[in-house]
Write an enzyme that holds these catalytic residues in place. Structure first.
Site, short mmCIF file in Angstrom:
data_model
loop_
_atom_site.label_atom_id
_atom_site.label_comp_id
_atom_site.label_asym_id
_atom_site.label_seq_id
_atom_site.Cartn_x
_atom_site.Cartn_y
_atom_site.Cartn_z
N LYS A 94 8.65 1.52 -6.65
CA LYS A 94 9.18 2.33 -5.41
C LYS A 94 10.54 2.11 -4.95
O LYS A 94 10.92 2.85 -4.34
CB LYS A 94 8.09 2.26 -4.29
CG LYS A 94 6.88 2.87 -4.51
CD LYS A 94 6.83 4.41 -4.53
CE LYS A 94 5.53 5.17 -4.83
NZ LYS A 94 5.55 6.42 -5.11
N GLU A 116 6.67 8.55 4.79
CA GLU A 116 5.54 8.70 4.79
C GLU A 116 5.14 7.73 3.63
O GLU A 116 5.63 7.36 2.78
CB GLU A 116 4.98 9.90 4.23
CG GLU A 116 4.97 10.19 2.55
CD GLU A 116 6.28 9.98 1.78
OE1 GLU A 116 7.19 10.38 2.41
OE2 GLU A 116 6.27 9.81 0.63
N SER A 387 3.17 0.01 -13.20
CA SER A 387 4.29 0.28 -12.05
C SER A 387 4.34 -0.25 -10.97
O SER A 387 5.22 -0.56 -9.99
CB SER A 387 3.99 1.78 -11.84
OG SER A 387 2.43 1.93 -11.44
#
Lengths: 414, 248
Positions: A94, A116, A387
């Site tokens: 991210k 969010e 990830s």
């Protein structure tokens, strides 16, 4: 053949039937400005250099591509490589698009970032870059997630972010996205909405794909060095789709590289009305237009968006990125799902074989790797995207593996 | 005379009560009513209307219920009624089928805030509305650039809904002071009636709005009045009647 790589970054934001910018008029000028700034920035060497510098000297890129020798031997088929995005700063991929968007927000003169978050990983990465760039930060989180992800709320607050528990709707990720859009409607000029995946209105899918494609670019180079060839299979989990697009993008024009997207199968592929026991959009989803984009959504016959379920908060989302929807229709990617019950075994196997804790989300991809590898030849190569790292899931994994002793430990603090 | 448009959420708190509320509005003299088809993700709405959407959905309100509601209302009132909703509802229903059905039950137009003109080549929303003799009411804001106002002016029909400020729906004490400039800017490009809404909650505001606009839109304020027990509808009626003198 036209280049899929180029097409999925195209300036119209439409990918076949999917994508678009389905927003109230109020937000259109803001998205147009963002789009212009984005395309100008990626033509600017200084911007790209600054981004590369942050990637390597702040986040720790390149992340390793690890040959999983023990796991490969155990499964007895294809060679398995793990792209360790979990070794990024903040523990997941991210941070890649958060750094990119924060740089862009700075270029646009924005003073405030909103985001969010579901599990809190994207919120954490957003709060991190806001701290780094000296911007104000508000993170919206469904009230249910806010309660069950207390550790991440704590981290975000330490980073100086204001975390807002959203009480409306189902009090989950979807409601947090709506709340963030409402905030943007109220503060369009000084605020940048740091949307956390390859969903949402144009330019977010294109922009986040652009900032994430570094994953695939590194994999290509690393694998060339280690094996001297291209992978046969790429496997990634898909919530909104940011890590999958990041891994897949650079290989889209190499037809010999097959791509597999793994969704959350939750408790199984069944549903009743708008209640889904899973988050497998490619299994039971229908095309819809929600939260600013057109794609597959889990919805009922009347178009009401469904409640989804998954052990991993990061995959627990009713929509999927429009570029992935397009690739699925094209047959360029295959879509499978992993059930909640399959996750812990795979998680444990990777820990024991390779000494790596994968996030619950990434473990979905691993489940498919474990099924696929034995069916392939020994000279074939699978790369799967780990990830995120599993530390954040401590409160889920302990409940599965060591509930009694861990809860007794927690008791000491009450 | 200047006009008023009010709003109900179909199925809130029940279908029968939303029907009664709409009739009360019509009898009190409003000129248009928006019938909102509830949606699970109403991003342009503030808290009051969003919660009403949620209740209506929990009651099981479907688009079909909303069509039937409008058909019944059209038997009892002659004022123009519009469907307001979000694009996924007609999209999932089948856009053309939705337009046909809306026309058949007597709708004057559709207000769908999340289908901007840029998507016309992909969805043909305006074209289909016009084909079925419905007004695709365009919603604009105070930060809509002139170039877009021009493009919107070319396709707009019925009236244009101008949102005040940069906000979601919901009442507030002060209207933005520059709404006069805003509307004169819009008038340069749009030659059909202008409705001004989002946040209007008092007679004073209605009066101020109607100096510049043709239609004042009142949403959340009336929804809140209707919630008062036991005389919600009566309070709505008195409030609307009290506004009538502001409309001349």
């Amino acid at each position: 053949m036209t280049s899929l790589k180029h097409y999925l970054l195209n300036g119209s934001g439409h990918f076949g039937l999917y994508g678009g910018r389905y927003l109230p008029e109020l937000l259109i000028p803001i998205m147009e400005d963002l789009e212009k700034a984005f395309y100008a920035a990626i033509d600017d060497h200084k911007f790209l250099e600054e981004l590369e510098n942050l990637y390597s000297n702040y986040s720790g890129r390149p992340t390793p591509l690890t040959f999983c020798e023990n796991l490969t031997r155990k499964l007895g088929g294809a060679k398995i490589f793990l792209k360790n995005e979990g070794l990024n700063h903040t523990g997941a991929h991210k941070i890649n698009h958060c750094l990119g968007q924060a740089l862009l927000a700075k270029r646009l003169g924005k003073k405030r970032i909103i985001a969010e978050t579901g599990a809190g990983q994207h919120g954490l990465a957003s709060a991190t870059v806001a701290a780094k760039f000296g911007m104000e930060c508000t993170v919206y989180m469904g009230a249910k997630d806010y309660d069950r992800q207390r550790p991440n709320v704590f981290w975000m607050e330490r980073l100086g972010a204001k975390v807002v528990a959203v009480e409306e709707g189902g009090q989950i990720l979807r409601d947090a996205i709506s709340a963030a859009l409402r905030d943007l409607i109220s503060n369009p000029l000084d605020t940048h909405y740091l949307l956390g995946t390859v969903c949402g209105p144009h330019p977010y899918p294109v922009m986040n794909t652009f900032f994430q494609k570094i994953i695939g670019i590194e994999v290509r180079e690393q694998l060339k060095k280690q094996e001297g060839k291209l992978p046969d299979y790429l496997v990634a989990c898909v919530g909104g789709g940011s890590n999958a697009m990041g891994l897949f993008h650079d290989f889209l024009d190499d037809p010999e590289v097959k791509m597999i997207a793994v969704e959350a199968g939750g408790k199984g592929i069944h549903s009743k009305g708008s209640r889904f026991d899973h988050a497998a959009r490619f299994q039971e989803g229908e095309v819809g237009v929600v939260e600013g984009f057109k794609s597959y959504f889990l919805q009922d016959a009347n178009g009401q968006i469904g409640e989804t379920q998954s052990i991993s908060a990061g995959l627990d989302y009713s929509g999927v990125g429009p570029q992935l929807a397009y690739l699925k229709d094209l047959g360029r990617i295959e879509a499978y799902f992993a059930l909640d019950t399959e996750i812990m075994e795979a998680y444990q196997m990777l820990a024991e074989q390779e000494g790596i804790f994968a996030a619950m989300e990434s473990t979905h991809a691993l489940v498919e790797v474990i099924k696929l590898a034995p069916k392939l030849k020994k000279d074939q190569i699978i790369v799967f995207n780990c990830s995120g790292r599993g530390d954040k899931d401590l409160f889920i994994t302990t409940q599965h593996f060591d509930k009694k002793r861990f809860n007794a430990f927690l008791q000491q603090f009450t | 005379m200047k006009q008023l448009m009010t709003h109900i959420v179909a199925g809130y708190p029940t279908i029968a009560k939303s029907q009664q509320l709409a009739l009360t509005m019509a009898k009190s003299g409003v000129s248009f009513i928006e019938i909102q088809i509830p949606f699970s993700d109403p991003v342009a709405d503030g808290r009051t209307i969003m919660e009403a959407n949620q209740v209506a959905l929990e009651n099981g309100t479907t688009p079909e219920d909303c069509f039937e509601l409008m058909a019944r209302l059209k038997h009892k009132t002659h004022i123009p009624l519009l469907f307001m909703t979000y694009f996924n509802i007609p999209f999932r229903y089948g856009l053309e089928k939705f337009c046909e059905r809306a026309k058949a039950v007597g709708a004057y137009g559709l207000i769908i805030p999340d289908i901007p003109i840029d998507e016309e080549p992909y969805d043909h929303y305006i074209k289909l509305c016009k084909k079925h003799d419905l007004h695709p009411i365009q919603v604009i804001s105070s930060i809509t650039p002139e170039e877009r106002l021009k493009r919107i002016g070319k396709v707009a029909s019925g009236f244009v809904y101008c949102v005040t400020g940069t906000r979601t729906t919901g009442e507030r004490k002060e209207l933005d002071s520059d709404s006069g400039d805003y509307l004169s800017r819009v008038r340069k490009h749009i030659r059909i009636p202008l409705a001004l809404g989002f946040g209007i909650s008092s007679k004073k505001q209605v009066k101020a709005v109607l100096k510049k606009a043709d239609i004042a839109v009142i949403g959340s304020k009336i929804l809140k009045l209707s919630q008062s027990c036991p005389s919600g509808r009566d309070r709505v009626r008195r409030f609307i009647l009290s506004l009538n003198s502001a409309r001349i």
